[in-house]
Design a protein around this motif. Structure first.
Motif, short mmCIF file in Angstrom:
data_model
loop_
_atom_site.label_atom_id
_atom_site.label_comp_id
_atom_site.label_asym_id
_atom_site.label_seq_id
_atom_site.Cartn_x
_atom_site.Cartn_y
_atom_site.Cartn_z
N LEU A 178 1.12 -1.02 0.14
CA LEU A 178 -0.36 -0.31 -0.08
C LEU A 178 1.09 1.44 -0.11
CD1 LEU A 178 -2.52 1.62 0.04
CD2 LEU A 178 -2.37 1.14 2.28
N ILE A 185 2.75 2.12 -3.51
CA ILE A 185 1.77 2.47 -4.33
C ILE A 185 1.73 3.43 -3.91
CG2 ILE A 185 -1.39 2.47 -5.15
CD1 ILE A 185 -0.41 -1.00 -4.66
N CYS A 186 0.90 4.23 -3.19
CA CYS A 186 1.06 5.37 -2.18
C CYS A 186 2.11 6.52 -2.63
CB CYS A 186 0.35 5.66 -1.20
SG CYS A 186 -1.16 4.83 -0.93
N ASP A 193 3.68 6.18 -5.15
CA ASP A 193 4.66 6.40 -6.81
C ASP A 193 3.08 7.32 -6.89
OD1 ASP A 193 6.06 4.62 -6.62
OD2 ASP A 193 5.03 2.52 -7.54
N LEU A 247 0.04 5.55 -12.69
CA LEU A 247 -0.92 4.27 -12.20
C LEU A 247 -2.12 4.10 -12.99
CD1 LEU A 247 -0.66 5.33 -7.92
CD2 LEU A 247 0.23 2.89 -9.40
N SER A 248 -2.48 2.72 -12.82
CA SER A 248 -3.95 2.43 -13.53
C SER A 248 -5.17 3.37 -12.46
CB SER A 248 -4.99 1.68 -14.15
OG SER A 248 -5.12 0.43 -12.85
N ALA A 277 -7.44 2.12 -11.59
CA ALA A 277 -8.19 1.42 -11.18
C ALA A 277 -7.68 0.79 -9.44
CB ALA A 277 -9.03 -0.06 -11.58
N VAL A 278 -6.50 1.22 -10.14
CA VAL A 278 -5.47 1.00 -8.96
C VAL A 278 -5.33 1.65 -8.12
CG1 VAL A 278 -2.86 1.19 -8.20
CG2 VAL A 278 -3.46 -0.52 -9.95
N LEU A 279 -5.22 3.08 -8.98
CA LEU A 279 -5.10 4.71 -7.89
C LEU A 279 -6.84 5.08 -6.77
CD1 LEU A 279 -4.12 7.25 -7.54
CD2 LEU A 279 -5.20 8.35 -9.37
N ALA A 338 -8.90 2.31 -5.57
CA ALA A 338 -8.23 1.60 -4.12
C ALA A 338 -7.32 2.40 -3.59
CB ALA A 338 -7.45 0.35 -5.13
N ALA A 339 -6.25 2.23 -3.49
CA ALA A 339 -5.40 2.80 -2.88
C ALA A 339 -6.00 4.16 -2.41
CB ALA A 339 -3.85 3.33 -3.85
#
Length: 103
Positions: free
Chosen positions: A60, A63-64, A66, A73-74, A76-78, A80-81
């Motif tokens: 987590l 991703i944060c 990044d 980031l896609s 969806a990933v953005l 979700a994060a």
């Protein structure tokens, strides 16, 4: 329109401060505990149902960071994060507010 990256970057900083104060992260942002180990009891209780172990937390945070640093980031990933970080930050702040943060 919400700037999810900016908001996530702000939340990440706040989350890192809490984790440093709980001895989970070092000042340089790296884990202060073993990746395969358990969280301190108070933190484990607070995160129950959100983050199960340090490995998930590392993912987590990566991703944060990044997102905060503008890396691609896609959507969806953005999203979700963004959702996950908001929930984790809220539960940790609530735990601190009621004094449930015991080691």
């Amino acid at each position: 329109m919400i700037d999810r990256r900016a908001e996530l970057g702000h939340w990440t900083g706040r989350l890192e401060i809490i984790l440093i104060s709980r001895g989970v992260l070092r000042e340089d942002g790296e884990l202060a505990i073993q990746v395969g180990s358990q969280f301190p009891k108070g933190l484990e209780d607070a995160l129950d149902g959100f983050i199960e172990n340090p490995i998930e937390l590392v993912g987590l945070l990566k991703i944060c960071r990044d997102a905060r640093d503008g890396r691609p980031l896609s959507p969806a990933v953005l999203m979700a994060a963004h959702l996950m970080t908001r929930e984790v930050l809220q539960v940790l702040q609530d735990s601190e507010a009621v004094g449930d943060f015991r080691s």
